[in-house]
Design a protein around this motif. Structure first.
Motif, PDB file in Angstrom:
ATOM      1  N   ASN A  24       0.829  -1.197   0.000  1.00  0.00           N
ATOM      2  CA  ASN A  24       0.000   0.000   0.000  1.00  0.00           C
ATOM      3  C   ASN A  24       0.875   1.264   0.000  1.00  0.00           C
ATOM      4  OD1 ASN A  24      -2.474   1.386   0.051  1.00  0.00           O
ATOM      5  ND2 ASN A  24      -2.341   1.614   2.260  1.00  0.00           N
ATOM      6  N   THR A  25       1.946   1.240   0.786  1.00  0.00           N
ATOM      7  CA  THR A  25       2.855   2.386   0.831  1.00  0.00           C
ATOM      8  C   THR A  25       3.531   2.597  -0.518  1.00  0.00           C
ATOM      9  OG1 THR A  25       3.234   2.019   3.180  1.00  0.00           O
ATOM     10  CG2 THR A  25       4.863   3.365   2.025  1.00  0.00           C
ATOM     11  N   LEU A  26       3.973   1.502  -1.139  1.00  0.00           N
ATOM     12  CA  LEU A  26       4.610   1.610  -2.457  1.00  0.00           C
ATOM     13  C   LEU A  26       3.608   2.145  -3.477  1.00  0.00           C
ATOM     14  CD1 LEU A  26       7.310   1.184  -3.833  1.00  0.00           C
ATOM     15  CD2 LEU A  26       6.628  -1.158  -4.328  1.00  0.00           C
ATOM     16  N   HIS A  27       2.352   1.733  -3.377  1.00  0.00           N
ATOM     17  CA  HIS A  27       1.306   2.244  -4.268  1.00  0.00           C
ATOM     18  C   HIS A  27       1.193   3.765  -4.135  1.00  0.00           C
ATOM     19  CE1 HIS A  27      -2.458   2.599  -6.433  1.00  0.00           C
ATOM     20  NE2 HIS A  27      -2.961   3.224  -5.387  1.00  0.00           N
ATOM     21  N   HIS A  28       1.224   4.273  -2.914  1.00  0.00           N
ATOM     22  CA  HIS A  28       1.174   5.721  -2.690  1.00  0.00           C
ATOM     23  C   HIS A  28       2.426   6.401  -3.249  1.00  0.00           C
ATOM     24  CE1 HIS A  28      -2.440   6.240  -0.238  1.00  0.00           C
ATOM     25  NE2 HIS A  28      -2.159   5.064   0.278  1.00  0.00           N
ATOM     26  N   ALA A  29       3.581   5.773  -3.104  1.00  0.00           N
ATOM     27  CA  ALA A  29       4.827   6.355  -3.616  1.00  0.00           C
ATOM     28  C   ALA A  29       4.783   6.505  -5.133  1.00  0.00           C
ATOM     29  CB  ALA A  29       6.021   5.505  -3.199  1.00  0.00           C
ATOM     30  N   TYR A  30       4.156   5.544  -5.818  1.00  0.00           N
ATOM     31  CA  TYR A  30       4.056   5.612  -7.272  1.00  0.00           C
ATOM     32  C   TYR A  30       3.372   6.898  -7.724  1.00  0.00           C
ATOM     33  CZ  TYR A  30       5.778   1.052  -8.782  1.00  0.00           C
ATOM     34  OH  TYR A  30       6.574  -0.019  -9.078  1.00  0.00           O
ATOM     35  N   GLN A  31       2.544   7.458  -6.887  1.00  0.00           N
ATOM     36  CA  GLN A  31       1.816   8.679  -7.226  1.00  0.00           C
ATOM     37  C   GLN A  31       2.594   9.948  -6.872  1.00  0.00           C
ATOM     38  OE1 GLN A  31      -2.139   8.301  -5.534  1.00  0.00           O
ATOM     39  NE2 GLN A  31      -2.073   6.110  -5.889  1.00  0.00           N
ATOM     40  N   ALA A  32       3.715   9.802  -6.167  1.00  0.00           N
ATOM     41  CA  ALA A  32       4.490  10.965  -5.735  1.00  0.00           C
ATOM     42  C   ALA A  32       5.292  11.542  -6.900  1.00  0.00           C
ATOM     43  CB  ALA A  32       5.440  10.567  -4.594  1.00  0.00           C
ATOM     44  N   PRO A  33       5.337  12.861  -7.012  1.00  0.00           N
ATOM     45  CA  PRO A  33       6.149  13.482  -8.066  1.00  0.00           C
ATOM     46  C   PRO A  33       7.624  13.069  -7.939  1.00  0.00           C
ATOM     47  CG  PRO A  33       4.697  15.102  -7.054  1.00  0.00           C
ATOM     48  CD  PRO A  33       4.606  13.849  -6.217  1.00  0.00           C
ATOM     49  N   GLY A  34       8.207  12.683  -9.064  1.00  0.00           N
ATOM     50  CA  GLY A  34       9.619  12.315  -9.091  1.00  0.00           C
ATOM     51  C   GLY A  34       9.902  10.845  -8.858  1.00  0.00           C
ATOM     52  N   PHE A  35       8.881  10.070  -8.474  1.00  0.00           N
ATOM     53  CA  PHE A  35       9.084   8.636  -8.269  1.00  0.00           C
ATOM     54  C   PHE A  35       9.240   7.971  -9.629  1.00  0.00           C
ATOM     55  CE2 PHE A  35       7.600   4.279  -7.906  1.00  0.00           C
ATOM     56  CZ  PHE A  35       8.263   3.835  -6.780  1.00  0.00           C
ATOM     57  N   ILE A  36      10.252   7.118  -9.763  1.00  0.00           N
ATOM     58  CA  ILE A  36      10.500   6.433 -11.031  1.00  0.00           C
ATOM     59  C   ILE A  36      10.055   4.977 -10.958  1.00  0.00           C
ATOM     60  CG2 ILE A  36      12.277   5.708 -12.673  1.00  0.00           C
ATOM     61  CD1 ILE A  36      13.774   8.340 -11.865  1.00  0.00           C
ATOM     62  N   ASN A  37      10.576   4.234  -9.971  1.00  0.00           N
ATOM     63  CA  ASN A  37      10.132   2.857  -9.778  1.00  0.00           C
ATOM     64  C   ASN A  37      10.589   2.349  -8.418  1.00  0.00           C
ATOM     65  OD1 ASN A  37      12.788   1.870  -9.964  1.00  0.00           O
ATOM     66  ND2 ASN A  37      12.597   1.394 -12.122  1.00  0.00           N
ATOM     67  N   GLY A  38      10.082   1.190  -8.051  1.00  0.00           N
ATOM     68  CA  GLY A  38      10.443   0.602  -6.771  1.00  0.00           C
ATOM     69  C   GLY A  38      10.348  -0.910  -6.806  1.00  0.00           C
ATOM     70  N   GLU A  39      11.183  -1.537  -5.996  1.00  0.00           N
ATOM     71  CA  GLU A  39      11.202  -2.993  -5.877  1.00  0.00           C
ATOM     72  C   GLU A  39      11.325  -3.354  -4.400  1.00  0.00           C
ATOM     73  OE1 GLU A  39      13.631  -5.148  -9.094  1.00  0.00           O
ATOM     74  OE2 GLU A  39      14.679  -3.243  -8.774  1.00  0.00           O
ATOM     75  N   THR A  40      10.827  -4.529  -4.053  1.00  0.00           N
ATOM     76  CA  THR A  40      10.978  -5.017  -2.688  1.00  0.00           C
ATOM     77  C   THR A  40      11.754  -6.323  -2.712  1.00  0.00           C
ATOM     78  OG1 THR A  40       8.853  -6.170  -2.771  1.00  0.00           O
ATOM     79  CG2 THR A  40       8.843  -3.919  -1.919  1.00  0.00           C
ATOM     80  N   PHE A  41      12.517  -6.564  -1.643  1.00  0.00           N
ATOM     81  CA  PHE A  41      13.367  -7.751  -1.543  1.00  0.00           C
ATOM     82  C   PHE A  41      13.264  -8.343  -0.144  1.00  0.00           C
ATOM     83  CE2 PHE A  41      15.252  -4.831  -4.566  1.00  0.00           C
ATOM     84  CZ  PHE A  41      15.537  -5.643  -5.652  1.00  0.00           C
TER      85      PHE A  41
END
Length: 94
Positions: A24-41
């Motif tokens: 859910n947090t990553l979903h919100h980050a995707y909407q933030a200006p300047g966010f390019i991509n994210g991965e979890t490990f």
């Protein structure tokens, strides 16, 4: 472009709850200006140790997200599931 590496250690029996909140947090980050991509490990040797690697246009975009009400609200919930405070490293290519 910068990368942000976040390390989190999840409390026992909280992994499934953490997964839902982290997505859910990553979903919100995707909407933030300047966010390019994210991965979890997940650490192969310690399944309660997790990492989030995100890419941002610049440090200011990361800081805007890091200090936003949206992230603060998400982290208030996630922090309850962690053994200790998350560790954040801001990285740039050498």
């Amino acid at each position: 472009m910068i990368s942000v590496l976040i390390e989190r250690n999840i409390a026992m029996d909280m992994a499934s709850t953490y997964e839902a909140m982290a997505k859910n947090t990553l979903h919100h980050a995707y909407q933030a200006p300047g966010f390019i991509n994210g991965e979890t490990f997940t650490d192969i040797n310690n399944p309660l140790r997790r990492f989030v690697l995100s890419k941002w246009r610049n440090v200011q975009d990361w800081h805007n997200w890091a200090h936003s009400e949206a992230r603060k609200n998400q982290m208030n919930e996630i922090n309850l599931l962690l053994q200790e405070q998350e560790k954040i490293s801001i990285l740039e290519n050498s």
